[in-house]
Design an enzyme around this catalytic site. Structure first.
Site, PDB file in Angstrom:
ATOM      1  N   ARG A 256     -11.244  16.320 -33.800  1.00 52.76           N
ATOM      2  CA  ARG A 256     -10.079  15.476 -34.066  1.00 52.76           C
ATOM      3  C   ARG A 256      -8.922  16.356 -34.506  1.00 52.76           C
ATOM      4  NH1 ARG A 256     -10.680  11.738 -39.097  1.00 52.76           N
ATOM      5  NH2 ARG A 256      -9.334  13.319 -40.019  1.00 52.76           N
ATOM      6  N   HIS A 260      -6.995  10.884 -39.260  1.00 54.12           N
ATOM      7  CA  HIS A 260      -7.773   9.750 -38.723  1.00 54.12           C
ATOM      8  C   HIS A 260      -6.833   8.757 -38.042  1.00 54.12           C
ATOM      9  CE1 HIS A 260     -10.278   6.181 -38.546  1.00 54.12           C
ATOM     10  NE2 HIS A 260      -9.479   5.558 -39.369  1.00 54.12           N
ATOM     11  N   TYR A 269      -8.914  16.588 -47.295  1.00 54.77           N
ATOM     12  CA  TYR A 269     -10.353  16.871 -47.179  1.00 54.77           C
ATOM     13  C   TYR A 269     -10.716  17.885 -46.097  1.00 54.77           C
ATOM     14  CZ  TYR A 269      -9.514  13.316 -43.607  1.00 54.77           C
ATOM     15  OH  TYR A 269      -9.008  12.625 -42.553  1.00 54.77           O
TER      16      TYR A 269
END
Lengths: 359, 326
Positions: A256, A260, A269
């Site tokens: 990715r 998100h 993170y």
């Protein structure tokens, strides 16, 4: 002690990160036009993705989930499907749906907060996006029951993310597909992140593909940055599903290259530098270099493609921004085939209130 | 014509509609060879074969999600959950998908599915087998919630539910499955959804109820008649959407309203009906609207369930109380 069963999980790759062939090409990939067509689509999807994020950042679109870095999975899947197959998406599937008769402006409408984005003019069968994570593989198995019952030579394909494989529904869908021999293909877009939870924190399973084995169906890993591998394995899986009613799970390994969604900030993170390292494997440049090697792509073609995509996307954005909202009472007009009398008073009330604008 | 029970009427309706429409598929746990734990699907496997009568793996969310996928692609699944206490894993599929498929695709797709389940207490069953949580579904936009209370209504309403183009939660009062028998002509005639049934005409008080509580309510009405109170009894039958026209017309006539349900009191459908009556028929009321309901506690195990289920006595007492209201 004796061993009662042994299982294996194969891994498929044809084009490595340096654009070198690692295996003899599958038949479809010998058609350079087909590869170029997928290259064009991946480019379009990436530019569209970039535009969608920009629209969100400027307050013209709602939350949007980027597919940056995962283009090969979606474009490859969409390109391998037949028109009469049924697609059951999650919510990150731009590259598939644009090959299923869905307009780019529909995608913007949906993420812009308008249900009409799910009302595709040219597709009467595919399911709408599924936001409750992992709930949609069951719909795929159910749709496959219908296809098999009606003796149609078609298959269902569904996609979910790596996080969704922790859901019970994901297993339940594969389990019933196995025991009922359903024409369905399960695809996991393993982009290594479920919002902030990494693939390693999601499950102790060595691969996600092996989750199929417990359901009695085969599972395989595919280099999800290699569109040749993606397309070929999906094509084979769909053929097997259509002709032999054998379901399969394909785990597409990718990364990715984004947050998100636009509502997320991966800096909270995601370890530093990992994205840059993974970028070396990204699918679009990988295919472009190969197409250049075999002499079917040039800088002139690239520039023409970029201009064409930009033009299309700008036109799409114009269409989207000039689409007036639905009448307020539309919130009642598709709730039931015929609105029950009990709710007509509420419909009249909201009709009187009309469209209330934000801000 | 032989008389049949409510559960036999369910089987009769399923068989009729499966014969009439090849897209009707029955699925659920033990619905095939076993004919269902209450035998509601008895004989269907022999008649229609395993493609039409499907024993599923044991996973309720799967039953819900599978039925959604089937319904969207042109089948008419009638999915059975063995007991209402086991429907909860499928609530995600019912609320997030079945109930809103038509709305969220602006009519491009629809989800004509029937989710059947036995419900209610009073059959000495283990825990989780006695739930009356119909309000969860009655609160969900896009659903219909239909509850039969006699063999004839079970037959006619199930046919209507299967033929309905939208998802229907069909709750079968297990306490009434084998309680009373009726002649039920197998004529394929559906009864109307979204419509109350007036089971007894009266002038003094309107008793509004559904499901298994129809039994106690009718018994209470008989006793009340002996005691000089002429009660009207309405079986709501479709609790979502509510047919308030019938209830309001009755309350305007009688001036009094008691709602009887087995479900817990708080946020039960009785609250909704009472609110509607007070909003729309206040000036007709001669006494406060009252509720006789299950309690706001977990439905007890078998030994105490009779203390939980509203009794004929409790209904009578409340009716007498409001009859005396000045």
């Amino acid at each position: 002690m004796k061993v009662v069963a042994r299982f294996e999980v194969p891994y498929y790759q044809y084009l490595d990160e340096n654009s070198q062939l690692t295996e003899k090409l599958p038949t479809f990939a010998k058609d350079a036009d087909s590869l170029a067509a997928m290259y064009r689509l991946m480019t379009l999807v990436r530019l569209f993705d970039t535009k969608a994020i920009a629209l969100q950042r400027t307050g013209k679109l709602g939350t949007y989930p980027s597919i940056r870095g995962q283009e090969a999975v979606f474009v490859g899947v969409g390109h391998a499907m037949h028109k009469e197959d049924i697609f059951v998406p999650y919510y990150r599937d731009v590259g598939v749906v644009i090959q299923r008769g869905v307009n780019l402006s529909d995608i913007l409408l949906y993420w812009g907060g308008d249900e009409r984005g799910n009302c595709y003019a040219n597709n009467k069968q595919d399911f709408p996006y599924s936001v409750p994570v992992g709930s949609q593989p069951l719909h795929a198995s159910g749709a496959a029951v219908a296809l098999k019952y009606h003796k149609k030579k078609a298959a269902v394909l569904t996609i979910c993310g790596d996080g969704a494989t922790s859901q019970g529904d994901f297993y339940e869908a594969m389990n019933v597909a196995g025991v009922w021999k359903l024409p369905v293909v399960f695809v996991v877009c393993n982009n290594q992140w479920a919002i902030s939870v990494s693939r390693g924190a999601q499950t102790a399973a060595q691969t996600l593909a092996q989750k199929a084995i417990a359901a009695g169906i085969p599972g395989e890993q595919v280099d999800g940055n290699d569109i040749i591998a993606v397309h070929h394995r999906v094509e084979m899986a769909l053929k097997k599903a259509r002709e032999q009613h054998e379901p399969v799970l394909l785990e597409m390994l990718c990364y990715r290259q984004s947050d998100h969604t636009t509502a997320d900030d991966a800096r909270r993170y995601e370890p530093p530098k990992i994205r840059e390292q993974e970028w070396k494997k990204e699918p679009i440049m990988r295919l472009r270099r190969y197409l250049e090697q075999i002499g079917v792509w040039s800088e002139d073609q690239e520039q023409a493609l970029l201009a064409e995509c930009e033009h299309n996307i700008n036109q799409t954005v114009e269409d989207y921004l000039h689409t007036p909202p639905q009448p307020a009472e539309s919130m009642f007009d598709y709730l039931y085939a015929t609105l029950p009398k009990a709710y007509q008073e509420q419909r009249e009330l909201v009709k009187k209130i009309g469209v209330v604008h934000h801000g | 014509m032989a008389e049949i029970t409510l559960v036999e009427a369910i089987t009769q309706a399923l068989a009729y509609e499966m014969q009439a429409d090849p897209n009707v598929i029955v699925l659920g746990e033990d619905v095939g060879k076993d004919g269902g734990v209450f035998r509601a699907t008895l004989g269907l496997l022999d008649k229609f074969g395993p493609d039409r009568v499907r024993d599923t793996p044991l996973a309720e969310s799967m039953i819900g999600g599978l039925a959604v996928g089937m319904a969207v692609q042109g089948l008419k699944p009638v999915a059975e959950f063995q007991f209402m206490g086991f429907i909860y894993p499928a609530v995600d599929q019912i609320i997030n998908h079945a109930a809103r498929m038509r709305n969220r695709t602006r009519g491009r797709l629809s989800c004509p599915v029937v989710f059947r389940t036995p419900y209610g207490a009073g059959i000495h069953a283990p825990e989780h087998h006695s739930e009356s949580t119909e309000a969860i579904f009655a609160h969900t936009p896009g659903l219909r919630v239909v509850i039969p209370s006699s063999p004839r209504r079970a037959y006619g309403l199930l046919l209507a539910a299967i033929r309905d183009p939208d998802p229907v939660i069909f709750l079968e009062p297990s306490r009434l499955y084998r309680w009373a028998k009726q002649e039920v002509p197998d004529d394929g005639k559906a009864l109307p959804l979204d419509t109350c049934f007036t089971l007894r005409v009266g002038t003094d008080v309107t008793l509004v109820t559904w499901g298994a509580m129809v039994k106690e309510t009718l018994e209470a009405a008989s006793k009340l008649a002996e005691e000089g109170v002429n009660a009207e009894v309405i079986d709501v039958a479709t609790i979502k959407p509510l047919d308030m026209d019938t209830i309001l017309a009755s309350v305007e006539k009688t001036g009094r309203c008691v709602i009887v349900h087995e479900a817990p009191r708080t946020c039960g459908m009785g609250a909704e009906i009472a609110a509607e009556v007070s909003e729309k028929a206040l000036l007709s009321l001669q006494a406060p609207v009252k509720r006789v309901t299950g309690y706001d506690t977990v439905v007890p195990y078998a030994r105490l369930e009779k203390s939980y289920i509203p009794s004929v006595e409790r209904i009578r007492e409340v009716v007498h109380l409001i009859m005396e209201f000045a």
